[in-house]
Structures are given as C-alpha cells and as structure tokens.
Design a protein around this motif. Structure first.
Motif: not given
Length: 1566
Positions: A511, A551-552, A555-556, A558-559, A566, A575-578
């Motif tokens: 990130k 979930q982690l 998320r990885c 997805k990134y 995903t 997952v991509g809320d942030d």
C-alpha cells in the motif's frame, strides 16, 4: 570433416587453408582420413577452434589471403596442364559449356525423365567420344605439319575412333547389366585380374573427366524428372572388365551367348541416344558390339581369380566332453563338423608339461586373485597401536566426509528378529489393542510436543518485535529472517501466526509503495511475497484460518487487483471499505492472477507432496513413488528406478542397507558405483549414517577398488566398482561369501550402454541371485531393460527350484542363510518418476565489446516443426511457468485468428481458472495443453504459424567475437554479481579444466594487487622483520630460563614477548587477509580447524599445494586424474559452501553429490552429448536451497544447444558380451568353484542372458558359435583340455584379463622362452640386470600393454623432441616373428569361425545400404545367357558382404592380416575387433603406419612427466594415470611369476621384480 592429406602437395595445402579459415570462424575441424568408422560413428582426431587459431588468422589475414591466391593460381595451372594433354586447346569453361549442351540436348530427347545411371552413361559416352574425336583431330594436324602419309593417318584415326566406340558400347552394356541385375547376382560375378591395356588409358582418363563435367552440372536437371537414388552405384568397373574379357577371348573362341530381349532393347536405346547426342559424326550401329580387334585388357596367365579353389582350412571343431558346453550349445553341436581324434589339429594340442619340467615352473598352481593382490589400506588383523590409530583416524574422517554429504543424524542399528511381511499390509482401521506401555509412550510424546510448542511460542514472542521492525525498514531482509525462523519451527500454530504477521507487513508495504509511486515503478517482489504468504496459509494451515484471517487474505487479493479471487474467497463487501473503488486500479499489479502467479511466482509454486507420514521413514514424508521403493525392499523384490537427479531415489538404497543390517550380522549389501570417486562418497555416507556393534573382526562398511581395499569381505555393506565385484563373483573360492549377499544396488546403471566396460555391468546383473535395485536418471528404454532383467530372474527361479530339489532338505532348513533365500521374490518392478523438484532455465552467454551478455533460451527454440511432427515433444523437455506464458503469448501473436486462443488463455484455462493457489501440477497441465495445441497446429496444416512461433522463441544468432578463454574470469565474476554461485563449469579437456581454474585465481590476485596500497606491502615487510626479532628473543629467553633458576621478572619478560608475538601475528594476518571481493570463498561456511584438517590430507599429494591455494580463493577443479584425497578436498569444501567455483570434467556428473545453483557448459566437445548434458545439467538447483536451477552455455554453438535439448539419450541395447578371457574365467569358475552346481548356473546365466541377444535368436546363435570358437582357441593355445578343465598358464592369462589380447600374446612369448633369452643377468650367478636388458623388457611390454596410437601425419613433423623419443620402436626380431606366427594362427581360426557364423546373416539387410536403406534386391536376370555366364561364381563368397564382393573380395581375404571390418557380413554382428590378434604395425585406412606412443619407455629412461607433456603430447594427469596402470601391470606379472615358479633364482622372475621395483620408484618420485 577434412582429410589431412590431399591427392598431391597442393591439395594438402588447400585443405590446410580450409582448416585455418574454419578455425577463424569458430568451426571445429575433424581429421577423418584413414580413421576407423562403423555405421554410426567416425573415430577421428578433433581439432577444436581455439582462441590462438582465431588470433593467428586475424593477425595474418593479409598474408593468408595472398598465399591462398597464389595457391589457387597454381592449382588452376595444374588443372590446365592436366586438361591440355587430353583436350588440347579446349579450356575449362569450354568443357563446362559442352557438358551443359549435352545435358540440354538429352532433356529434349528424353522429356519424360530418367535415372542417373542411364543419364550419366549416355552423356559421358557421347561427350568423351566427341572429345576423343577432337583429340585425334588435333593430333592429326600436328602430324600433318610433319608431311606424313595423310591417308594412312586418317585410316589409323578411324580405327582408333572405332575402338573407343566399341569400349563405349561395352560400357553401355555394363550399365544395362547394372539396371537389370540385383546385388545378389552381381556379387557372384567373376573376378578378372587383368589390367586395362596402356593404349586405352588416355581415353579412360578423358572419360573420367567427362563424367566429372556432367556431374558438376547436374543442377541443370532441376526441373526434370531425374531419379538420383542410385547415385551411389553409377558404374561397375569389374563388370565392365568381365564383359570386355568375354568379347575379347571367349566370344572370339566361339562362345556365343545371347543378351536376352530386355537387355538388348535397353542397350539399343542407350546406344541410339549416344549416337544422337554425338551429332557431329556417326558412331556406328549398336550391333555388333565389337567391330575392332584391339585388346582392351592386358594378357595375363591367370586372368580369372577362381575363388572356389582358394586354400581354406578345415572347418572342423575339436570335440569336447563337458557338461557346461553341452548345456549351452548342445542344440547346435549336431549341425557342426567335428574333427576325428587322429586329425593333426587334435594330435598337435599343446603339451604344457614339457615346458613345466624344463624350467621348474608350476603353471597349474592356482594364483592369488586380484582381491588378494589389491593393496589393503589397513592390516585388518594388526593390533599395532599405530595401525589402530590410523584406522580410528580413517573412521573419523569418513564420518566427517559423510556429514558433508547430507545432514542426517547417525543411526545405531540393532539386529532384530525378522518381522513377517504381512505386517505392512494390515489395513489401518484394524488397529491392534494398545498395550499399557504403548499408551504411556503415546502420552509422553504428546507431553513432549506440547512442551516443544510452548518453547517455540516463547522464542517467537522474543523475536517477533525485532523481525517486524526489520520488515518495516527492509521488507526483503525481514522476510528472509522470518523464513529462517519458519525452517526451524515445528509447531503449526506458531508457523501460522508468523505467516499472518508477514502477510500484514507485506500488505502494508504494498500500500505504501503504490501510494508513493506511479504504476511504472511498482516493485512486484512485494506482491510476490504477499501471494507467497497467501499460498502458504491457504495450503498448509486451512484448518487454522478464522473469518478475520480470511478477510485479511481477501483484502490482500483485492489490493492486488484480483477481484474474482476476492469474491470467491469472501463474497461480502467489507473488503474494500477503506478505499473507493475508483482508486483500486492504483494498487493493482496490472494483470490477472494466473498470469501473475505463472510469470512471477513460477519457482515458488507449491509442489504436490503427501502429508501422511510413513512409519518406515523418520526424516521426511516420502512421495508415493518413494513408498513404492520401500515396498520393493520390504518384499525382497528387485526394481529398475528411473528418476531425475536429486529427486531422492538413493534413499531406497540406505533403507535397503538398514533392513539387511537389522536382519542379521551375516547378510551383505553390495553397492556398485561406476567410479572410485563415487565409491568413496557412498562409503563416507554409510559411515556417517549407520553404526552397529558387530562381533570382533567384522565391520559395517568395506571398500574394494583396483587401487585399494578395506574390510571388503568382513563387512556387511561393501561399496565397489563393477570390475572388482565381477572379480569376486567369478572367483571360484569366494562363493561362500557371495551366498551371503542379500541385495545389490547398481547406481548409474545407464553405464550399461557405454562403450567401455558396459559388458561388466551386464555380467553382474545376470550373475547375482539376490534381489537388486538399479538406479539411473537417464534411461530412454527402461521397459526393455526391465523385461530383460525379469527374464533373468525367471531363469534363477527355475535354477533355484531345480537346485532345491537336488539338495538335501535337512541341510537347507538348518541354514540361516537359506531361510532368507526361500522368502526371496523374483519380481522386477519398474518405478518411473519424471518430475524434477526445481525447474531448469537455460541461458546463452555471448561476448560483445569485451563484455558478457546473457540471453534466455526457451526450450521450444531447440525444436523444429519437422521434429515435432515426427517425434512430438521430447518427454523430458519441460518449461518453467514463465516459459509457458511466453509460449502462449507467442502463439497468440503469430496466429491472429487462432480459434482456441480464449480457451487456452491462462486466465480462462480449466487448469488454473479461479484458483487462489496454483500448484506446480496445475502449471504442468497447462504447459501440456499448450504443447498439444502446438502439435495439432503442425498436424492440421498450420505449419507456417508454428514455424514462426518457434523462430520467434529462438534467440538471435549469438556469435561470440571475443576470446572466450580470456573472458572466462569475467563470466565467473558476472555470475557472482547475479548471485548465481555456487556453480559448476564443465569442460572436456583435462588441461583446460586446470587452466581455467588457475586463470580465475590469477584474475582475483591481480584485482587484489590493484586494490592493495603500496603502504600495505611496506607494513607487511616491517611486521615480518619485527616478528623474526621477537621470535629470536623468545628462543633466547627460553635458553636463559632453562639455565638459570626461575626468576619472576624474567618470566614476565617472556610473557611480554609472547604477547607481542601474538599481536604482531594478528596484525600480519589482517594485512595479508584476502578482501571479500577478491575471493569466491565463503569464510563463514567452515571453521579454520576443519579447513586445516581437510588441507592436511593433501599436503603430500601431486596437486595438493595448487588445490589449497585455489581453495583459499573459493575455487577448485575436479577430474579423473586427481588423487582421491584431492577430489575429496574439492567435494567437501564445495558442499560445505566454502568453494563456490569448480571447473570439472564429466566424471563429476556421474553420481557425485555436488549440487549447485548453476551449471555452465564452458567448452564444446564430441563428448558433450545428450546423455552427458542431462547428467551434468541435472546438478543445477539444490533441493531445499534453490527454487530454480540455471544452465548457461558459454561458447557452445546454437545448433549444438538445440541438439542437446531435443535429443533423446541413447537406448540401452547391449554390447558384445563375450571375450576369450571371459570364457576362460567362466570355465575356471565352472571347473574349480566351491559349489559346482551354483558356479555352473552362474556361468550359464552369463552365456544365455546378454542384453544384446535378448529377443534376438540370430544373435544368440552367433554368441554360441563365438563361445565355441573361444573354446577351440583356448584348447589350441594349451589353456583348456578337451574336458573343459584349465591347464597350462590359464591362471596367468585370466589374471591379466584387463588386457586382452595382450595377455594372450604375453603368455605365448613366455611359453616360447623368449623372456628367458632376453633376461640374462650382467654376469653369471648375479641377480642384477643391466639397464639395456631392462629397457628392452620395457620396450616389449610397451608394445603389448597401454598402447596409444599417434596420428600417421605426426611422423612427418619437423618438431624437435627434447627428452623423449616419442615413437616406439618395433619389437625385437625374435618377439616380432613370434607375434606374427601367433597372429596368423588366430586369423585363420577366426576366418573359419566367420565362415561358420555367416549362415546367420540377414541377407535381406545385407543387400541394403545401412543408413539410407537403399535396396539393391530384385528379380534375377534369367533370360540372358551372358549374364548367367558372367555371374555364376557362388563359391568362396559366403562370409563376405555382397557390396565388398563387387570390389573383388572373397572368403580367402578373411585369412589375410588386416582385412578391413566392412568386408565382413555386417548383420552377423561380429567383426575382426572380436579376434584376439595384436598387430605390431597398425595402418590407417589410407595404408599409412600409425606409430605407437613411446611414453612408458621414455618415462622409464628420463623419469619426467614434463617430458611426456612437452614431447609426447600428453596431458600430465592422463600420462600419470597411464603410467600407474602400466606399473600395476608389471607388478601383477611379477607377483604371478613369483607364485608360479619354485626356483627363487629364476632370471625371468628376478628381471620382472627388478623392473617393477625400479618403475614404481620412478613413478613415486613424480
């Protein structure tokens, strides 16, 4: 391939220019002329293009060009002179034009086309008649100028022209005979011995030139139907002579034979065409064939060679009464002619007794065998403390050496009661009721595991903070430390925690990087690490994953931009809320998950490995195929195991050893290795792995090689080489020990297909009665091998049943050994495993502008569409995942409308689609689907697209312009910078192996010298001087202390001096320390004490000092001529990681455990073939250390690289299995064996079960006849009697079995008393012999043993020899006469044998050319009386090839010395190489004498290895090995003669003892 000599001096010079030019463009040269060859191989002198040759051309290019122009001018002048005498004023160009005109005219006459024989016949006849007409006209003009009678002159010319027309008619008729007579008929033609008459020689020369001009312009027929199949059979001169002889002699005398309608019509057609092609004048009608009376052939008293009356010896066999002979050849004896008891051959059999009584020799006395004479490393019975210490030291080193080979803790083996076999087949669900002891043990294990887990948790808690901090600072460094912790950790729960910490750190780093940098600079290694952690978590710890963990992971993914993965893992939106969806692209890797994993993570992909442990294996979890091997051993079965290098196939060997060690103290396992280096390595591993308390005098591990033996017959695990194991199996008095053998392990069993020593492997495999394991990485036909070995086991099953019935049952039951024999299985399993643990990637190194560049070489670039169409993809041609992606992309690029493009897209492929964890097996399946698709392109008409794909995958033509020798150190340095060390560099020349290693050391020393300041040298000098002074002070103080009372002040003074000395030493060491960048050695890999111990072992060896100096720089070399201690130094330090650069020959690739990161092929050679390539490249990629192996090609041409990759290894088809001496050794075993029944069964197994004759009844029969020939020969020589029992000097002959036929010749000299005449002492009663006698003795022995030929041209050299004579003189006259007599007798017997065996020939194949398969069979011409008359000689041509018959050869030629092998029928599978003859003079195929190298005699005179290198053109290591062999042979003869002779003062024995002692003294000095 170039001849070393032309037809004249100028042509030889032209060839020299061709060689120089070839060398300049890096093309190697082979001097082929005069060398022996067979159907598939040419044995010739290789002259590689070296940098010196290339530099020479560059430096002298102008001179070479000028000299070449002068030479061409001279050659043209010679050509003009040659033409002028025949064609007068007609120039070369004019002749070429005439030939073209003739061909063009023929195309008009025969528009439908024709075959080459007819075409050449009519064109050459017409052109030569026109030219001869022109020649006569020119001559007439010259004569007419001298006012001669013109009318008479014209009449003469007309006659001469008619004579040549007649000759051309005969030639046309001979060609028609060729067209209508098959080879079987032509081979029966009469041999006309007369030569052509002198007055037609001019025309014959002219005709040859005309044929040349026609064939030179054959390209004119390009668009005409010309059949070139019989280009190899254009004319038959002997047939033409035959026809000429008939018309000149027999026809004139009234014999009129018709030609037959077909031949007549064909002949008329040819002659009429000749007439039309001549045009300028008439050439007469086709008939009569002879219009003139000129004799074309010279008169001769016996013009026809009558082969039916040739003096061929009696073919009868000497009768024998021997059970063994009847069992093996009884079925063919009834068809053979036998001699009567009063026949001179039978009555003249050698009476050995007379010789014995004459000189007090007991030739029948049994000799000690090779085992007894092999040097024993330690006296096994000695109680001397010195010996015991040396034994202890040996065992300590062996354990250390073994521990360097593998990190397995030693196991104490205890003999146990044998468990019944059924234990292993009990189903898992039927568990027996646990006893109280088992419950306690289980609970204890559980408690210990929990304790261990707690400790690991504590350890991680202590380390986690520092590792997490390091990952923040430097992700790669932190991950490395984290992975080191994971390797040592056993608790799954702790490992899971660690992996989650790593994943979180990777996500954070990814990130941060994506926020801070643009898309173009993304470091994908972070993404790779992230996916690596995900792979590990998903595959290894799925049961520990909680929702938050999933979930982690989602998320990885997805990134990374892997949305589909995903949603498949965690469908909810959290997952991509942030972050917002739009910004997601910023973090994406920019490609699909499949492509990313295959392209960037190929080497990290998880291998399919079993997770269920096997109770039989403690150290690792074996794969399915490895469990099959363990089952094989448990069931006492045999197996052929074919699996890649470092795949773990050797584990079965050690499991087998452990099983036998546990069973009893009597059972023996024999491990057969191909080389002494491998023997030492395996012995060390066994010492390191096992310990066992054995009764006194017994040992666990023993070694037996030609050089030394140690505990060989009193051990339970014997490690040996094939030849030494054969000695034990064939020894009549070792049978009791042989019966103790429970298992035999054959390592590198593909040596069975080698050219040298292959038959010994065969003998071992068929003689052993116990089960075996045969291991190899490179066998292309393992099914055939297994089938053959199964047939051998069936034989032993039958024999065991027969012998079991014959023996007393009570005896069998009482024997512990036979109890095991009864349980033995006769099954032979084939276990195949083809998957390498790590992928190999290939690279090409090229030199441009004094730098080295690396290009990736895609394996598909080695293939062509033709190869794929005919053979498919080679079975072992595998692609790494990124190469698979490259193949797909290239296929997509070059066929835009490819219908399956979407289906085979990596993201949509059924093998990989929607998989978070793509495994190695998935990638392999995807690779196979692409290969199948490319193959279908070729088979379904899309060859052009496939060609473009393969062309695009090929690297650009790489041509290294620089000096590869000079650039070698740079190559090593480049590999260091790329972190590709440790590396093995394979070369094929012993001298180059050493030179390259030394050049790398020199380069590092120069680098250090450049970096080192001048001040440092001065400092070192000053410190050295101070050290010297301090040392003197310490010694002086010591003397004073000893004289005076101990004074505390003086004691303090001494301590001060000693402290100063230590300090100065440290300063000096630091000053002289090699900087890290000036050495390849990894100093941390080994401690100083261990290093010193390894160094100390080579302090007195030949190359010890040099190897130590190289090792300090991290360099080593390894080849067959090194002492075993020297090899071990390199092997140990390389495996420990101290040495990281090793140059080596192919011997290192034969099973030696030296895995590395990279393998470099640094020299091209004829020995670099498909088999050696696979053996050598298999070393790359260390299991457990490297995820990928790299193979580099340096200075290897591209076409050769392609061949190496796509060629299959040769199939194992067996070598000729018998020799005269082997037959004698087998008869010795059969007649003197301790267990006669067992001995005869072994002998019959060897005779009946050769791999060569498996499923080949003709070969079986041929071997039976060769066996009979061998028996006949041995009886005639006085080594066997008519009952098959040994007599005379049979023991001495069989003892020198390494040296056939020299052993047979040597004993024949001994029996004739020649050595008695030679070995006369300096004076009567003396036991000393003069130098002259010793040199003559060496001369005789050098002519018999260790013979090395020199090229014929070498004798013409103008080089000066400084110490050596180089060319070996001929044998003394009396020895030479005896050798000639021996050779002639053997040749006659062998020729008789060939006549007997000729009936086994496959005549259908004999009428074909062996490679092109062009057939010369057909219906015999029966309607021509003339053909039948000329071709009716069938007698005397039984064993001769029909092709050779066309040259006038007959059976009688077989009885002549030096008859070439190609004369004999090839399908009988035997030739003169199997005849035990030893020619004193060897001639090449051009009839030039090939001298013997006098290295042994030269060394005896000057004692210098350098002299042999300088003058005799030998490599130092090779020369040393040859001299050692020669010295061992002399010693062997010396010991044998001493054992046979009871007279202590016998001159022959004393002379050989003196020579043996002197030769060894000289050898030890070097």
């Amino acid at each position: 391939m170039v001849a070393d000599e032309g037809l004249n001096h100028l042509q030889t010079q032209l060839f020299n220019f061709l060689i120089i030019q070839s060398w300049s463009i890096k093309v190697n040269v082979v001097l082929s002329s005069g060398q022996t060859s067979n159907i598939l191989r040419l044995y010739a002198y290789l002259m590689p293009s070296t940098c010196t040759n290339q530099t020479f051309f560059k430096e002298n290019k102008k001179k070479i060009e000028n000299a070449y122009k002068i030479l061409i001018k001279q050659l043209q002048e010679c050509r003009i002179l040659a033409l002028e005498s025949l064609f007068g004023n007609l120039k070369w160009k004019h002749m070429m034009d005439e030939a073209c005109e003739t061909i063009s005219l023929l195309k008009q006459l025969w528009p439908e086309g024709s075959d080459i024989r007819r075409v050449l016949c009519v064109t050459s006849c017409s052109l030569s008649l026109r030219m001869y007409h022109h020649f006569l006209e020119n001559r007439n003009k010259t004569i007419s100028d001298q006012n001669t009678d013109i009318q008479e002159m014209e009449s003469n010319c007309l006659n001469m022209m008619q004579e040549m027309e007649d000759l051309c008619k005969l030639h046309c008729l001979s060609v028609v005979f060729l067209l209508h007579s098959p080879l079987s008929q032509r081979a029966c033609a009469r041999f006309i011995t007369s030569h052509w008459a002198k007055n037609i020689q001019t025309f014959l020369k002219m005709k040859k030139w005309c044929e040349y001009f026609i064939l030179s312009n054959i390209n004119i027929f390009q668009f005409w139907n010309l059949n070139l199949i019989h280009l190899c059979d254009l004319s038959d001169e002997l047939l033409l002579k035959n026809i000429a002889f008939y018309y000149e002699n027999e026809n004139v005398e009234g014999l009129h034979l018709n030609l037959g309608d077909v031949i007549m019509k064909d002949y008329e057609h040819l002659w009429n065409t000749v007439s039309k092609l001549v045009r300028k004048f008439s050439v007469g009608k086709p008939f009569p064939l002879r219009t003139t009376k000129l004799s074309f052939l010279e008169k001769s008293p016996s013009p026809i060679k009558d082969t039916s009356k040739e003096n061929i010896p009696n073919l009868g066999f000497i009768p024998m009464s021997c059970e063994l002979v009847d069992k093996f050849v009884g079925d063919i004896l009834k068809d053979l002619p036998f001699l009567k008891s009063d026949d001179p051959v039978v009555t003249s059999l050698v009476k050995q007794k007379e010789f014995d009584e004459l000189v007090h020799w007991h030739s029948h006395r049994p000799l000690s065998d090779d085992y007894d004479r092999t040097k024993c490393q330690f006296d096994e019975k000695s109680r001397d403390p010195r010996f015991l210490r040396s034994v202890q030291k040996y065992h300590v080193f062996q354990r250390f050496y073994g521990s360097s080979l593998e990190s397995v803790s030693p196991k104490v083996v205890v003999t146990q009661a044998v468990k019944p076999k059924s234990n292993f087949s009990v189903p898992k669900n039927k568990k027996a009721h646990e006893t109280k002891a088992e419950i306690i043990t289980r609970e204890n294990k559980k408690r210990l595991f929990a304790k261990e887990e707690q400790k690991e948790e504590e350890k991680w808690n202590a380390l986690s903070f520092s590792i997490e901090e390091e990952m923040k600072e430097n992700l790669n460094s932190g991950i490395k430390n984290l992975e080191d912790f994971l390797k040592s950790c056993k608790s799954n729960s702790v490992k899971f925690r660690v992996e989650m910490v790593a994943l979180t750190a990777c996500l954070k780093a990814w990130k941060e990087q994506c926020r801070g940098k643009g898309e173009s600079t993304k470091d994908l290694s972070i993404a790779v690490q992230m996916m690596k952690r995900i792979h590990s978590l998903m595959e290894r710890y799925p049961e520990l994953l909680q929702e938050a963990d999933q979930q982690l992971i989602a998320r990885c993914l997805k990134y990374l931009g892997f949305d589909e993965l995903t949603s498949s893992l965690y469908p909810t939106q959290v997952v991509g809320d942030d972050i917002k969806e739009k910004k997601m692209d910023k973090y994406s890797v920019g490609m699909g998950p499949v492509r990313f994993q295959l392209q960037y993570m190929g080497h990290y992909l998880i291998r399919d490995e079993r997770k269920d442990p096997d109770p039989r294996v403690q150290d690792f979890i074996p794969d399915t195929w490895q469990r099959e091997l363990l089952d094989v051993v448990d069931n006492n079965e045999s197996a052929v195991i074919v699996a890649p290098t470092s795949s773990g196939k050797t584990y079965a060997s050690y499991y087998c050893m452990e099983k036998v060690l546990k069973e009893s103290n009597e059972g023996v396992v024999v491990y057969v290795a191909p080389t002494k280096a491998l023997v030492n390595q395996v012995a060390a591993t066994v010492h390191s792995r096992f310990t066992k308390n054995l009764p006194n005098g017994e040992a666990l591990c023993g070694v037996f090689t030609r050089d030394y033996r140690h505990d060989a017959l009193n051990c339970q695990v014997l490690i040996t080489v094939p030849a030494c194991f054969e000695i034990l199996l064939l020894s009549p008095h070792r049978q009791a020990w042989v019966k103790r053998i429970r298992y035999v392990i054959f390592d590198e069993v593909h040596c069975l297909g080698g050219e040298i020593g292959a038959e010994v492997w065969e003998h071992l495999l068929v003689m052993i009665r116990c089960p075996f394991l045969a291991l190899s990485a490179t066998i292309s036909n393992p099914e055939h091998l297994t089938e053959w070995l199964q047939s051998v086991k069936h034989y032993w099953k039958q024999e065991d049943n027969t012998m079991g019935k014959n023996r007393n049952a009570g005896y069998c039951a009482s024997s512990h050994k036979d109890h095991f024999r009864m349980k033995e299985s006769y099954k032979v399993r084939l276990v195949l495993y083809g998957e390498r643990y790590n992928d190999l990637e290939k690279h090409i190194c090229s030199i441009t502008h004094d730098d080295i560049y690396f290009d990736h070489f895609h394996p598909c670039a080695a293939l062509t569409t033709d190869h794929i169409e005919k053979y498919g993809f080679p079975s072992d041609l595998t692609l790494s995942p990124r190469e698979t992606i490259q193949l797909y992309d290239t296929m997509f690029q070059f066929w835009e409308s490819w219908p399956r493009a979407q289906e085979l897209d990596p993201e949509k492929s059924i093998h990989c689609k929607n998989k978070i964890v793509i495994k190695k097996l998935d990638a392999r399946k995807y690779e196979e689907s692409l290969k199948a698709e490319l193959t279908s392109w070729i088979k379904n008409g899309h060859t052009e697209e496939a060609k473009m794909v393969l062309r695009n995958l090929s690297p650009d033509s790489v041509f290294s312009s620089g000096n590869t020798v000079k650039m070698f150190p740079l190559l090593v340095e480049k590999l260091r910078k790329m972190e590709k060390l440790p590396a093995l560099f394979f070369l094929f020349n012993l001298g180059d192996v050493e030179e390259r290693a030394l050049s790398v050391r020199t380069s590092l020393e120069q680098k250090q010298a450049e970096k080192r300041s001048l001040k440092a040298d001065k400092e070192a000098h000053d410190v050295t001087n101070k050290l010297r002074k301090v040392k003197k002070s310490i010694e002086k103080q010591k003397t004073i202390d000893e004289k005076s009372q101990k004074n505390p002040r003086k004691m303090d003074q001494r301590l001060i001096h000693e402290a100063e000395h230590t300090n100065l030493l440290r300063t000096l060491e630091k000053n002289l320390e090699i900087p890290q960048e000036c050495t390849y050695a990894n100093q941390k890999a080994i401690d100083t004490e261990t290093l010193q111990m390894v160094f100390d072992r080579v302090k007195s060896t030949r190359k010890g000092e040099q190897l130590k100096a190289l090792a300090r720089r991290g360099i080593g070399y390894h080849h067959s001529s090194l002492n075993f201690k020297e090899k071990q130094l390199v092997e140990i330090l390389f495996r420990k990681g101290f040495i990281r650069v090793v140059t080596a020959t192919g011997t290192l690739a034969l099973g030696i455990n030296m895995p590395c990161k990279s393998v470099v092929f640094a020299q091209n050679s004829v020995y670099l073939d498909a088999l050696n390539y696979r053996q050598m490249s298999g070393r790359a990629g260390r299991r457990g250390q490297d995820l990928m192996g790299d193979v580099y090609f340096f200075d290897i041409p591209l076409p050769k690289i392609g061949k190496l990759i796509k060629s299959n290894v040769p199939e194992l088809r067996g070598q000729f299995p018998l020799s005269i001496t082997l037959v004698l050794r087998l008869m010795l075993l059969a007649s003197k064996g301790d267990d006669p029944e067992d001995a005869k069964a072994k002998v019959l197994s060897v005779l009946k079960h050769s791999l060569l004759s498996f499923k080949q009844p003709r070969v079986t029969e041929m071997l039976k006849l060769y066996f009979l020939f061998s028996l006949q020969f041995l009886m005639k020589q006085g080594y066997l009697d008519q009952e098959g029992k040994l007599m005379g000097f049979a023991g001495l002959v069989s003892h020198l079995h390494y040296h056939e036929p020299s052993n047979l010749v040597f004993v024949s000299f001994l029996v004739k008393g020649l050595f008695r005449n030679l070995c006369q002492p300096t004076k009567k009663g003396s036991k000393h012999f003069s130098q002259d006698v010793m040199e003559k003795l060496v001369l005789v022995l050098a002519n018999l043993f260790g013979r090395r030929l020199l090229p014929a041209k070498f004798q013409d050299t103008t080089l000066k020899f400084y110490q050596s004579k180089v060319f070996l003189e001929d044998l003394p006259e009396d020895f030479n006469d005896a050798l000639h007599e021996y050779n002639m007798n053997v040749t006659k017997d062998f020729a008789s044998f060939l006549l007997s065996v000729s009936k086994l020939a496959d005549m259908k194949q004999e009428y074909q050319l062996p490679l092109s398969k062009i057939n010369f069979t057909g219906k015999e011409c029966e309607d021509s009386q003339l053909v039948s008359h000329l071709m009716n000689c069938k007698e005397g041509r039984v064993a001769i090839s029909p092709f050779a018959c066309l040259s006038g050869n007959s059976d009688g030629d077989l009885f002549q010395p030096n008859t070439p092998n190609h004369v004999i029928l090839r399908t009988i599978g035997i030739n003169h190489t199997q005849a035990p003859v030893l020619w004193s003079k060897i001639f090449d195929n051009q009839g030039r004498r090939m001298p013997l190298n006098a290295y042994a005699l030269d060394f005896y005179k000057h004692g210098s290895l350098t002299g042999l290198v300088q003058d005799n053109r030998m490599n130092e290591g090779t020369a040393y090995e040859l001299l050692k062999d020669f010295a061992l042979t002399i010693r062997s003869i010396s010991v044998s003669l001493r054992e046979l002779c009871e007279n202590e003062d016998d001159n022959v024995v004393l002379a050989f003892e003196q020579l043996s002692e002197t030769f060894f003294e000289k050898l030890n000095q070097v």
